[in-house]
Write a protein that holds these residues in place. Structure first.
Motif, mmCIF file in Angstrom:
data_model
loop_
_atom_site.group_PDB
_atom_site.id
_atom_site.type_symbol
_atom_site.label_atom_id
_atom_site.label_comp_id
_atom_site.label_asym_id
_atom_site.label_seq_id
_atom_site.Cartn_x
_atom_site.Cartn_y
_atom_site.Cartn_z
ATOM 1 N N GLU A 93 0.803 -1.225 0.000
ATOM 2 C CA GLU A 93 0.000 0.000 0.000
ATOM 3 C C GLU A 93 0.835 1.274 0.000
ATOM 4 O O GLU A 93 0.307 2.375 -0.118
ATOM 5 N N ASP A 94 2.143 1.137 0.133
ATOM 6 C CA ASP A 94 3.043 2.286 0.023
ATOM 7 C C ASP A 94 3.397 2.578 -1.436
ATOM 8 O O ASP A 94 4.055 3.589 -1.721
ATOM 9 N N THR A 95 2.983 1.709 -2.351
ATOM 10 C CA THR A 95 3.263 1.917 -3.762
ATOM 11 C C THR A 95 2.614 3.204 -4.248
ATOM 12 O O THR A 95 1.406 3.405 -4.084
ATOM 13 N N ALA A 96 3.419 4.090 -4.826
ATOM 14 C CA ALA A 96 2.925 5.396 -5.260
ATOM 15 C C ALA A 96 4.058 6.154 -5.930
ATOM 16 O O ALA A 96 5.230 5.738 -5.870
ATOM 17 N N VAL A 97 3.696 7.279 -6.544
ATOM 18 C CA VAL A 97 4.708 8.257 -6.956
ATOM 19 C C VAL A 97 4.886 9.200 -5.778
ATOM 20 O O VAL A 97 3.905 9.734 -5.246
ATOM 21 N N TYR A 98 6.111 9.363 -5.351
ATOM 22 C CA TYR A 98 6.424 10.211 -4.207
ATOM 23 C C TYR A 98 6.962 11.548 -4.710
ATOM 24 O O TYR A 98 7.850 11.595 -5.561
ATOM 25 N N TYR A 99 6.395 12.621 -4.155
ATOM 26 C CA TYR A 99 6.764 13.972 -4.535
ATOM 27 C C TYR A 99 7.299 14.728 -3.329
ATOM 28 O O TYR A 99 6.776 14.591 -2.226
ATOM 29 N N CYS A 100 8.308 15.552 -3.547
ATOM 30 C CA CYS A 100 8.682 16.507 -2.512
ATOM 31 C C CYS A 100 8.141 17.872 -2.919
ATOM 32 O O CYS A 100 7.917 18.144 -4.105
ATOM 33 N N ALA A 101 7.910 18.693 -1.917
ATOM 34 C CA ALA A 101 7.348 20.017 -2.134
ATOM 35 C C ALA A 101 8.002 20.986 -1.164
ATOM 36 O O ALA A 101 8.511 20.579 -0.113
ATOM 37 N N ALA A 102 7.948 22.266 -1.513
ATOM 38 C CA ALA A 102 8.540 23.286 -0.655
ATOM 39 C C ALA A 102 7.636 24.506 -0.615
ATOM 40 O O ALA A 102 6.884 24.789 -1.559
ATOM 41 N N SER A 103 7.727 25.212 0.499
ATOM 42 C CA SER A 103 6.940 26.419 0.675
ATOM 43 C C SER A 103 7.603 27.277 1.734
ATOM 44 O O SER A 103 8.447 26.807 2.496
ATOM 45 N N GLN A 104 7.206 28.544 1.809
ATOM 46 C CA GLN A 104 7.751 29.421 2.841
ATOM 47 C C GLN A 104 7.272 28.983 4.220
ATOM 48 O O GLN A 104 7.998 29.113 5.208
ATOM 49 N N GLY A 105 6.036 28.515 4.298
ATOM 50 C CA GLY A 105 5.488 28.060 5.562
ATOM 51 C C GLY A 105 5.067 26.612 5.467
ATOM 52 O O GLY A 105 4.961 26.051 4.380
ATOM 53 N N CYS A 106 4.808 26.010 6.629
ATOM 54 C CA CYS A 106 4.414 24.605 6.664
ATOM 55 C C CYS A 106 2.901 24.471 6.704
ATOM 56 O O CYS A 106 2.230 25.142 7.495
ATOM 57 N N TRP A 107 2.386 23.592 5.880
ATOM 58 C CA TRP A 107 0.948 23.379 5.778
ATOM 59 C C TRP A 107 0.641 21.896 5.659
ATOM 60 O O TRP A 107 1.455 21.127 5.160
ATOM 61 N N ASN A 108 -0.540 21.525 6.084
ATOM 62 C CA ASN A 108 -1.034 20.175 5.833
ATOM 63 C C ASN A 108 -1.719 20.106 4.455
ATOM 64 O O ASN A 108 -1.863 19.031 3.891
ATOM 65 N N ASP A 109 -2.158 21.236 3.971
ATOM 66 C CA ASP A 109 -2.885 21.343 2.710
ATOM 67 C C ASP A 109 -1.890 21.395 1.553
ATOM 68 O O ASP A 109 -1.089 22.329 1.446
ATOM 69 N N ARG A 110 -1.961 20.391 0.682
ATOM 70 C CA ARG A 110 -0.989 20.314 -0.405
ATOM 71 C C ARG A 110 -1.096 21.497 -1.372
ATOM 72 O O ARG A 110 -0.119 21.839 -2.042
ATOM 73 N N THR A 111 -2.266 22.124 -1.448
ATOM 74 C CA THR A 111 -2.429 23.242 -2.380
ATOM 75 C C THR A 111 -1.649 24.479 -1.938
ATOM 76 O O THR A 111 -1.501 25.427 -2.709
ATOM 77 N N LYS A 112 -1.170 24.482 -0.712
ATOM 78 C CA LYS A 112 -0.418 25.630 -0.185
ATOM 79 C C LYS A 112 1.062 25.586 -0.592
ATOM 80 O O LYS A 112 1.771 26.555 -0.376
ATOM 81 N N TYR A 113 1.494 24.450 -1.135
ATOM 82 C CA TYR A 113 2.903 24.315 -1.486
ATOM 83 C C TYR A 113 3.136 24.848 -2.894
ATOM 84 O O TYR A 113 2.495 24.414 -3.852
ATOM 85 N N ALA A 114 4.069 25.780 -3.002
ATOM 86 C CA ALA A 114 4.265 26.488 -4.267
ATOM 87 C C ALA A 114 5.146 25.732 -5.249
ATOM 88 O O ALA A 114 4.995 25.882 -6.455
#
Length: 126
Positions: A93-114
Motif C-alpha cells: 500500500e506504500d506503492t505510489a509516486v512520491y513527490y517533494c514540495a517546498a513552501s515558505q510556511g508549513c501546511w497540511n494542505d498540499r495546495t499551499k505548497y508552491a
C-alpha cells in the motif's frame, strides 16, 4: 528559480527499504518548509510528512487512520539543501509516486505548497 529534484525510487519487496532524496535549489529564504507527498494510481495525492527548518518532522495520518511514523523517517541535511525520506518495512500500500514540495510556511494542505519536484516511483511487491 526554485527547483526540486527527487531521486531514490525503485522496486522492492514487502519489508524492504528505500531512501528518497530531494535537492532544493534557488530558494532565497533558508527558513522554509519541505514536505513529502505521495499519489497512488487512481487516488488523490496525500501527505506523508513535513519539516520546517530547524524543527522536528510532522507526519500526516494515512487514509487508514494510522501514520507512517515508525516506518518512515523524514530528515534534512541543511548543508546539502536536501530532504530525505527513509522508508523501512515497506508494504504494497506504500506503492505510489512520491513527490517533494517546498513552501515558505508549513501546511497540511498540499495546495499551499508552491514548488514541487517531478516525482519518483516507489513500487512494493507482495
Amino acid at each position: 528559480q526554485v527547483r526540486l529534484v527527487e531521486s531514490g525510487g525503485g522496486s522492492v519487496q514487502t519489508g524492504g527499504s528505500l531512501r528518497l532524496s530531494c535537492v532544493l535549489s534557488g530558494m532565497a529564504d533558508n527558513r522554509n518548509c519541505m514536505a513529502w507527498f505521495r499519489q497512488a494510481a487512481g487516488k488523490e495525492r496525500e501527505g506523508v510528512g513535513r519539516i520546517f527548518t530547524g524543527t522536528s518532522p510532522v507526519y500526516f495520518p494515512t487514509p487508514y487512520g494510522d501514520s507512517v511514523k515508525g516506518r518512515f523517517t523524514i530528515s534534512r541535511d541543511y548543508s546539502k539543501k536536501t530532504l530525505y525520506l527513509q522508508m523501512n518495512d515497506l508494504k504494497p500500500e506504500d506503492t505510489a509516486v512520491y513527490y517533494c514540495a517546498a513552501s515558505q510556511g508549513c501546511w497540511n494542505d498540499r495546495t499551499k505548497y508552491a514548488w514541487w519536484g517531478q516525482g519518483t516511483q516507489v513500487t512494493v511487491s507482495p
